[in-house]
Design a protein around this motif. Structure first.
Motif, PDB file in Angstrom:
ATOM      1  N   ALA A  15      -3.792 -79.768 -71.472  1.00 51.37           N
ATOM      2  CA  ALA A  15      -3.936 -80.637 -72.640  1.00 51.37           C
ATOM      3  C   ALA A  15      -3.566 -79.891 -73.914  1.00 51.37           C
ATOM      4  CB  ALA A  15      -5.364 -81.160 -72.721  1.00 51.37           C
TER       5      ALA A  15
ATOM      6  N   ALA B  42      -2.005 -82.459 -66.455  1.00 53.49           N
ATOM      7  CA  ALA B  42      -2.631 -82.591 -67.770  1.00 53.49           C
ATOM      8  C   ALA B  42      -1.595 -82.536 -68.881  1.00 53.49           C
ATOM      9  CB  ALA B  42      -3.689 -81.504 -67.964  1.00 53.49           C
TER      10      ALA B  42
ATOM     11  N   ASP C 288      -2.627 -89.383 -72.387  1.00 49.83           N
ATOM     12  CA  ASP C 288      -4.077 -89.154 -72.383  1.00 49.83           C
ATOM     13  C   ASP C 288      -4.808 -90.202 -73.211  1.00 49.83           C
ATOM     14  OD1 ASP C 288      -6.642 -88.210 -72.377  1.00 49.83           O
ATOM     15  OD2 ASP C 288      -6.166 -86.229 -73.176  1.00 49.83           O
TER      16      ASP C 288
ATOM     17  N   PRO D  29     -10.155 -94.261 -71.835  1.00 46.03           N
ATOM     18  CA  PRO D  29     -10.584 -92.889 -71.563  1.00 46.03           C
ATOM     19  C   PRO D  29     -11.897 -92.950 -70.778  1.00 46.03           C
ATOM     20  CG  PRO D  29     -11.126 -93.476 -73.823  1.00 46.03           C
ATOM     21  CD  PRO D  29     -10.420 -94.665 -73.231  1.00 46.03           C
TER      22      PRO D  29
END
Length: 519
Positions: A40, A107, A112, A125
């Motif tokens: 991330a 990731a 995201d 999320p």
């Protein structure tokens, strides 16, 4: 007294369950968590920059051409000019290396939904507690097609289904249902039961739904052998909700043509605008026509957690069947769909008897099975993360998250109305906001034409995706030039007003760049 058993395993084949499973998982989970954070951080935004070409190249780089781990490699039989991935590994790189490398890759290469600039879809999320619960379910790997594969999970699903049935207004002790993969499966189940309830007879079996209903209604009609053209669309009003008067008229036309109405499908939360059909009025039409009413509440069903928004779904309890998606306004990892019927007896067409899963004498002895509640056989315990979330947050806690996202949508609409470069399509009902950028003419003063406006809005969205700076949805309202719109679907309760302002500013800047005359 039980005696502890110790089962060995070859190196690299540790199992997740059993007494020793937690120890085997602990170190691997630490590797995965570190890789999640690292990936991330390397991404540095809501999605990776560079678009499909860059992502595919990075995936190929990490996997490596013909790489097979320790012990070298085998030649690619397709030769050096081969395009695409090489052969499967003969030897592995080891569980820690494989998990770390590919977790970091996934990731880095994710869109995201926890990033406030990732707001394009009904893609929430997930709550950390729900993800942790999903790990438990994955480690134990129960399958809900027989009691002896999932003793506690079987009983847990019965309880959770009853609780959610009560939430929609069904009698919990009478209602039935199952956990599904999502709205499409729930719609398929509702229409399957409706089709069988209509039975054989003269004329085609038709399905009536709004012009704004989910595309899966047509797909399901085709899968069920009714044909996609069995779907009759009913006009929506200016508020984008199905018109009950037009619905009744459509029903009369179907019958006048010697066809039958297998089902009416109402939508509680359209994908784009979040519109909720007038369920009470539609239920009355369904009763007058003597037909099955299925409500697709995959998006809007989450409003039931909110005291503020639950009244929008008045009349839901009058449906024969309802579909909910808790991987939308329920903050569950995919998949977490729910299918409910007001009377468990309505599930009878799904009943099956398999000697190796649910023999009659086992069921008579109390070893009940959920096999007859779902079209699936093997079925993971997705109910567990839902149960943990409901117990952890309760209706009030989830309702607070729903209302927070609703507030964000209203604030985004206010920002759009205040900006002359943007145009709001409709006031938000739930948590989605539909709008567009208004470019100026390149050859003089004044607004651009409809076709140019469509081009700029489509292009600015792709620009943001390529930059890795934002995920904004795209849809169309109506047909022809001028139909293209942008969409924010706000499901992140941690998004701030400042985040929304910055996201809209990025949209405007991308629109300005795409509408600028070429150098």
């Amino acid at each position: 007294m039980s005696t502890a058993r110790h089962v060995g395993h070859p190196v690299g084949a540790a199992l997740a369950g059993g007494v020793a499973g937690a120890d085997a998982l602990r170190a691997l989970v630490e590797v995965a968590l570190a890789a999640l954070a690292g990936g991330a951080g390397a991404r540095g935004g809501p999605l990776p920059a560079g678009g499909p070409v860059a992502v595919a190249a990075e995936v190929a780089r990490v996997l490596g051409p013909g790489a097979v781990g320790p012990g070298g490699s085998v030649p690619d039989p397709r030769g050096s000019a081969a395009v695409g991935p090489g052969p499967l590994p003969v030897l592995g790189v080891g569980e820690f290396a494989a998990l770390g490398e590919l977790s970091a890759l996934l990731a880095w290469g994710a869109a995201d939904p926890a990033d406030p600039y990732c707001a394009g879809h009904l893609h929430c999320p997930p709550l950390a507690v729900a993800v942790a619960a999903d790990l438990v379910a994955a480690a134990l790997n129960p399958s809900l097609d027989s009691w002896d594969q999932a003793p506690a999970a079987t009983a847990l699903e019965v309880e959770v289904v009853a609780a959610l049935a009560g939430l929609v207004g069904f009698a919990p002790k009478v209602a039935g249902g199952t956990i599904t993969s999502g709205g499409t499966e729930s719609n398929l189940m509702g229409l399957l039961l409706a089709r069988d309830a209509a039975g054989p007879g003269v004329g085609r079996r038709r399905i009536l739904c709004s012009q704004a209903a989910h595309f899966s209604i047509r797909r399901c009609a085709g899968l069920l052998g009714l044909g996609e053209d069995a779907v009759v669309t009913v006009p929506a009003g200016a508020d984008h909700r199905m018109d009950p008067v037009a619905l009744a008229a459509a029903g009369r036309r179907v019958r006048a043509g010697n066809d039958r109405i297998a089902a009416i499908v109402a939508t509680a939360g359209t994908t784009d605008l979040g519109a909720i059909d007038p369920l009470e009025a539609i239920a009355s039409v369904a009763r007058e026509l003597g037909t099955w009413l299925h409500v697709d509440a995959a998006y809007g069903g989450g409003a039931l957690f909110s005291d503020r928004l639950a009244p929008l779904l008045a009349g839901l309890h009058r449906a024969h069947s309802v579909g909910l998606d808790l991987h939308k306004l329920g903050w569950q990892p995919v998949a977490a769909g729910v299918f409910l019927v007001r009377d468990a007896a309505l599930l009878a067409p799904l009943a099956q008897r398999a000697a190796y899963l649910n023999p009659d004498d086992d069921e008579q002895a109390g070893y009940f099975s959920l096999l007859g509640n779902s079209p699936r056989t093997t079925r993971r315990a997705d109910v567990f993360k839902i149960a943990v979330t409901l117990r952890a947050l309760g209706r009030a806690g989830l309702g607070e998250l729903v209302e927070r996202c609703h507030d964000l949508a209203r604030h985004a609409a206010q920002l759009i109305r205040a900006d002359p470069r943007l145009e709001l399509a409709a006031e938000p009902v739930l948590t989605s906001v539909v709008f567009r950028y208004l470019p100026q003419r390149q050859d003089g003063p004044g607004p651009a034409g409809a076709a140019e406006t469509d081009r700029v809005n489509a292009a600015l969205r792709r620009r943001l995706l390529h930059e890795g700076s934002a995920v904004v949805g795209r849809t169309e309202l109506g047909r022809g030039p001028g139909a293209v719109r942008l969409k924010l679907t706000l499901l992140n309760p941690n998004t701030t007003a400042a985040d929304l302002a910055a996201l809209l500013a990025a949209v405007v800047e991308a629109g300005r760049a795409e509408s600028a005359p070429p150098c």
